[in-house]
Design an enzyme around this catalytic site. Structure first.
Site, PDB file in Angstrom:
ATOM      1  N   GLY A  15     -84.792 -65.316 -38.096  1.00 29.89           N
ATOM      2  CA  GLY A  15     -86.197 -65.632 -38.318  1.00 29.89           C
ATOM      3  C   GLY A  15     -87.067 -64.460 -37.914  1.00 29.89           C
ATOM      4  O   GLY A  15     -86.563 -63.400 -37.526  1.00 29.89           O
ATOM      5  N   PHE A  18     -91.033 -64.339 -32.491  1.00 32.89           N
ATOM      6  CA  PHE A  18     -91.616 -65.537 -31.871  1.00 32.89           C
ATOM      7  C   PHE A  18     -91.088 -66.850 -32.449  1.00 32.89           C
ATOM      8  O   PHE A  18     -91.646 -67.908 -32.186  1.00 32.89           O
ATOM      9  CB  PHE A  18     -93.158 -65.545 -31.979  1.00 32.89           C
ATOM     10  CG  PHE A  18     -93.830 -64.334 -31.419  1.00 32.89           C
ATOM     11  CD1 PHE A  18     -93.926 -64.143 -30.044  1.00 32.89           C
ATOM     12  CD2 PHE A  18     -94.356 -63.362 -32.254  1.00 32.89           C
ATOM     13  CE1 PHE A  18     -94.542 -63.022 -29.525  1.00 32.89           C
ATOM     14  CE2 PHE A  18     -94.970 -62.232 -31.742  1.00 32.89           C
ATOM     15  CZ  PHE A  18     -95.064 -62.059 -30.374  1.00 32.89           C
ATOM     16  N   GLY A  20     -88.333 -68.352 -31.772  1.00 33.50           N
ATOM     17  CA  GLY A  20     -87.488 -69.101 -30.841  1.00 33.50           C
ATOM     18  C   GLY A  20     -86.013 -68.772 -30.996  1.00 33.50           C
ATOM     19  O   GLY A  20     -85.154 -69.552 -30.576  1.00 33.50           O
ATOM     20  N   GLU A  89     -80.914 -59.811 -30.727  1.00 35.03           N
ATOM     21  CA  GLU A  89     -81.562 -58.678 -31.421  1.00 35.03           C
ATOM     22  C   GLU A  89     -80.552 -57.923 -32.281  1.00 35.03           C
ATOM     23  O   GLU A  89     -80.408 -56.694 -32.198  1.00 35.03           O
ATOM     24  CB  GLU A  89     -82.233 -57.733 -30.407  1.00 35.03           C
ATOM     25  CG  GLU A  89     -83.246 -58.407 -29.487  1.00 35.03           C
ATOM     26  CD  GLU A  89     -84.568 -58.788 -30.167  1.00 35.03           C
ATOM     27  OE1 GLU A  89     -84.685 -58.639 -31.406  1.00 35.03           O
ATOM     28  OE2 GLU A  89     -85.474 -59.246 -29.458  1.00 35.03           O
TER      29      GLU A  89
HETATM   30  P1  ADP Z   1     -87.813 -64.826 -30.702  1.00 43.15           P
HETATM   31  O1  ADP Z   1     -86.533 -64.499 -29.983  1.00 43.15           O
HETATM   32  O2  ADP Z   1     -87.574 -65.486 -32.051  1.00 43.15           O
HETATM   33  O3  ADP Z   1     -88.750 -63.640 -30.820  1.00 43.15           O
HETATM   34  P2  ADP Z   1     -88.395 -66.314 -28.315  1.00 43.15           P
HETATM   35  O4  ADP Z   1     -87.277 -67.310 -28.181  1.00 43.15           O
HETATM   36  O5  ADP Z   1     -88.343 -65.089 -27.456  1.00 43.15           O
HETATM   37  O6  ADP Z   1     -88.595 -65.935 -29.860  1.00 43.15           O
HETATM   38  O7  ADP Z   1     -89.795 -67.009 -27.968  1.00 43.15           O
HETATM   39  C1  ADP Z   1     -90.213 -68.221 -28.554  1.00 43.15           C
HETATM   40  C2  ADP Z   1     -91.442 -68.682 -27.764  1.00 43.15           C
HETATM   41  O8  ADP Z   1     -92.510 -67.782 -28.006  1.00 43.15           O
HETATM   42  C3  ADP Z   1     -92.003 -70.029 -28.137  1.00 43.15           C
HETATM   43  O9  ADP Z   1     -91.317 -71.100 -27.524  1.00 43.15           O
HETATM   44  C4  ADP Z   1     -93.422 -69.920 -27.620  1.00 43.15           C
HETATM   45  O10 ADP Z   1     -93.493 -70.246 -26.244  1.00 43.15           O
HETATM   46  C5  ADP Z   1     -93.729 -68.434 -27.716  1.00 43.15           C
HETATM   47  N1  ADP Z   1     -94.659 -68.052 -28.785  1.00 43.15           N
HETATM   48  C6  ADP Z   1     -95.622 -67.117 -28.670  1.00 43.15           C
HETATM   49  N2  ADP Z   1     -96.276 -66.936 -29.829  1.00 43.15           N
HETATM   50  C7  ADP Z   1     -95.717 -67.781 -30.731  1.00 43.15           C
HETATM   51  C8  ADP Z   1     -95.934 -68.066 -32.131  1.00 43.15           C
HETATM   52  N3  ADP Z   1     -96.878 -67.432 -32.832  1.00 43.15           N
HETATM   53  N4  ADP Z   1     -95.147 -68.989 -32.719  1.00 43.15           N
HETATM   54  C9  ADP Z   1     -94.210 -69.637 -32.017  1.00 43.15           C
HETATM   55  N5  ADP Z   1     -93.953 -69.419 -30.707  1.00 43.15           N
HETATM   56  C10 ADP Z   1     -94.678 -68.500 -30.068  1.00 43.15           C
HETATM   57 MG    MG Z   2     -85.748 -62.769 -29.265  1.00 43.56          MG
END
Ligand code: ADP
Ligand code: MG
Length: 190
Positions: A15, A18, A20, A89
């Site tokens: 995805g 942000f 998740g 990542e």
């Molecule tokens: P990823 O690894 O996909 O970048 P993470 O698991 O690190 O995502 O983080 C997900 C978390 O980011 C969500 O649970 C929420 O707390 C936070 N978050 C911040 N901005 C957003 C956004 N625009 N949409 C969804 N979650 C967000």
């Molecule tokens: Mg991540």
């Protein structure tokens, strides 16, 4: 036990930023630990956001990890007891990760790979498309669009620099200095 008896498989979590992805990866790692499975979590050395020795989500969930510079270094980190390998990542590892993940799944390891499926300009981001093609399971997650709240399958550069962030934090930048925002299809172009 042969690889087949151990039930090796490849699971992909994909995805935009942000969405998740890391939270879902950490959830699967925790479940495996509850089940007393041998777990190895691997990050790339280029991924400095979480700090060394850990994989962390934007919301603060974290697990200890080992860092490598290339996919080819991963197999040597596994021991005979490693039943689940989690890689975060995945986009940092490039196309070599496809063969490494496939060989380890063939050998009986449950390989869970999380990574960005799109670049900041909305194009497929290797090696996620190839990993998704050869996986038993694909979990495609969306974030929340920072403009309208719809499902965001993309992320864009917000234009803010880390210094700008410190002065005027932008919604969607949780505890970080990344200059990216999650966007839906309608709002990814400005
Ligand atoms: P990823 O690894 O996909 O970048 P993470 O698991 O690190 O995502 O983080 C997900 C978390 O980011 C969500 O649970 C929420 O707390 C936070 N978050 C911040 N901005 C957003 C956004 N625009 N949409 C969804 N979650 C967000
Ligand atoms: Mg991540």
């Amino acid at each position: 036990m042969t690889g087949d008896e151990r039930g090796g498989r490849l699971e992909v979590i994909a995805g935009p930023m942000f969405a998740g992805k890391t939270e879902e990866l950490v959830r699967r790692v925790h479940r495996a630990q509850v089940a007393r499975r041998g777990v190895l979590v691997v990050a790339h050395e280029l991924d400095t956001r979480s700090g060394p020795g850990r994989v962390a989500s934007h919301s603060g969930l974290a697990v200890p990890s080992r860092s490598v510079r290339a996919a080819a270094e991963i197999p040597a980190l596994l021991t005979a007891g490693t039943e689940l390998l989690a890689v975060d990542e995945a986009q940092f590892f490039g196309p070599d990760l496809v063969d490494v993940a496939t060989e380890l799944a063939d050998a009986g390891v449950v390989v869970v790979v999380a990574g960005l499926s799109v670049t900041f300009d909305g194009r497929p981001f290797a090696p996620l498309p190839a990993l998704m093609a050869v996986a038993e399971s694909v979990t495609k997650l969306t974030a929340v669009c920072t403009v309208c709240g719809r499902d965001a399958a993309f992320h864009v550069r917000s234009g803010a620099t880390p210094a700008d962030d410190a002065l005027a934090p932008t919604p969607g930048h949780v505890g970080g200095s990344e200059s990216y925002e999650a966007r839906c299809r309608r709002h990814r172009a400005g």
